[in-house]
Design an enzyme around this catalytic site. Structure first.
Site, PDB file in Angstrom:
ATOM      1  N   ASP A  49      12.645 -11.758 -18.677  1.00  7.81           N
ATOM      2  CA  ASP A  49      13.756 -12.054 -19.575  1.00  7.81           C
ATOM      3  C   ASP A  49      15.043 -12.290 -18.802  1.00  7.81           C
ATOM      4  OD1 ASP A  49      12.186 -11.893 -21.806  1.00  7.81           O
ATOM      5  OD2 ASP A  49      12.813  -9.878 -22.375  1.00  7.81           O
ATOM      6  N   GLU A  83      13.771  -8.697 -29.301  1.00 10.71           N
ATOM      7  CA  GLU A  83      14.781  -9.584 -28.735  1.00 10.71           C
ATOM      8  C   GLU A  83      14.443  -9.882 -27.276  1.00 10.71           C
ATOM      9  OE1 GLU A  83      17.105 -11.049 -30.326  1.00 10.71           O
ATOM     10  OE2 GLU A  83      17.315  -9.905 -32.181  1.00 10.71           O
ATOM     11  N   CYS A  84      14.860 -11.056 -26.818  1.00  9.81           N
ATOM     12  CA  CYS A  84      14.555 -11.471 -25.450  1.00  9.81           C
ATOM     13  C   CYS A  84      15.522 -10.918 -24.425  1.00  9.81           C
ATOM     14  CB  CYS A  84      14.560 -12.994 -25.349  1.00  9.81           C
ATOM     15  SG  CYS A  84      16.200 -13.727 -25.574  1.00  9.81           S
ATOM     16  N   GLY A  85      16.650 -10.401 -24.875  1.00  6.10           N
ATOM     17  CA  GLY A  85      17.627  -9.867 -23.936  1.00  6.10           C
ATOM     18  C   GLY A  85      18.988 -10.529 -24.024  1.00  6.10           C
TER      19      GLY A  85
END
Length: 305
Positions: A160, A268-270
């Site tokens: 990420d 969430e991806c970050g």
């Protein structure tokens, strides 16, 4: 397709204020601190959210254009991002005030997503698209050589960071971004259920979610009624599309983002998580490397003794 470009504007990556606890955000590190061009105290931020939540997305977008300098839209061309883009295109905005797009090419998007990017640029030729990729690589093959074949499985946080978070921070810095339009909505589920219309992250980036109140049906109907090109994967059971290796179709009764990182405790991806989490993560990675180097050195000394 425009490539990434530099901007004469100075990046705003933090604030320099002794009253950090009273502000809508906290300051960055000393080397990143810059005077913000827009400042919201917590009471002001709360007031704005109370007012903005009753407005239609078009009204929120008008407020953004007239209030927030150096405003960009970050999107991977999901339905909400497409609606935002189309709404902006229908406003009479002078060219200097038009909202450019930032697209993070992780090098692992579906072919359908990249094909949609071409269609969008044909449909909206006046909109600039700034494309940012992971540092030092331009293809999935180069990424695999540098970081391994399945980094997203071996170390998803590092993936990420490399594929999304670092390119995002680089984009905001190089383009001088003060504020970002996102495609997040409350009905998408996960951590987005209590989403505000306007947020300020811990380093001062303003994030506006103009369609926070809309449902999937509303954005889908808008796209259909306005004949906007959309990702073909949506017709195959996908409601939220990310990287090919972490996105699956979903059932009718599942949350929109249920197909993202299915089976993992992750939503969430970050990019929309606190950045300090990733700073700590990188520090931990560096410490781990240092410890391994020390162990290897001690091992060599032991062999030579």
């Amino acid at each position: 397709m425009s490539s990434r470009t530099s901007s004469p504007f100075s990046p705003v990556s933090g604030v320099n204020t002794p009253k950090e606890a009273d502000s809508g955000y906290s300051s960055g590190t000393a080397c990143e601190v810059a005077v913000p061009e827009v400042y919201f105290s917590k009471p002001h931020l709360q007031f704005l959210n109370r007012q903005l939540q009753f407005l239609e997305p078009q009204e929120i977008l008008k407020w953004c254009i007239t209030t927030l300098p150096h405003l960009y839209q970050a999107t991977a061309f999901g339905l909400t991002g497409l609606v935002t883009l189309d709404m902006l295109s229908k406003m009479k905005i002078p060219r200097p005030q038009m909202v450019d797009i930032i697209f993070f090419d992780t090098l692992h998007h579906f072919p359908e997503t990249l094909s949609l990017l071409d269609k969008i640029q044909d449909r909206y030729p006046l909109v600039n698209v700034h494309i940012f990729k992971p540092a030092g690589v331009n293809t999935a093959q180069e990424f695999a050589v540098k970081h391994g074949d399945k980094l997203w499985e071996e170390n998803d946080q590092l993936y990420d960071w490399i594929a999304k978070v670092e390119p995002a921070q680089r984009a905001y810095r190089e383009l001088g971004v003060n504020a970002i339009l996102t495609g997040r909505r409350r009905t998408q589920g996960g951590q987005r259920g209590d989403l505000d219309v306007i947020e300020v992250d811990e380093v001062g980036l303003i994030k506006v979610n103009p369609l926070a109140n809309w449902t999937f049906k509303q954005v889908h109907d808008y796209v259909k009624n306005n004949h906007i090109p959309y990702n073909e994967l949506l017709d195959r059971g996908y409601k939220s599309v990310g990287d090919w290796h972490s996105t699956q179709p979903i059932k009718e009764d599942e949350d929109e983002r249920a197909g993202r990182w299915k089976g993992q405790q992750k939503t969430e991806c970050g990019i929309h998580n606190p950045r300090s989490k990733y700073a700590r993560f990188l520090m931990e990675q560096e410490k781990k490397k240092e410890q391994e180097a020390v162990q290897q050195a001690l091992h060599k000394v032991a062999l030579q003794a």
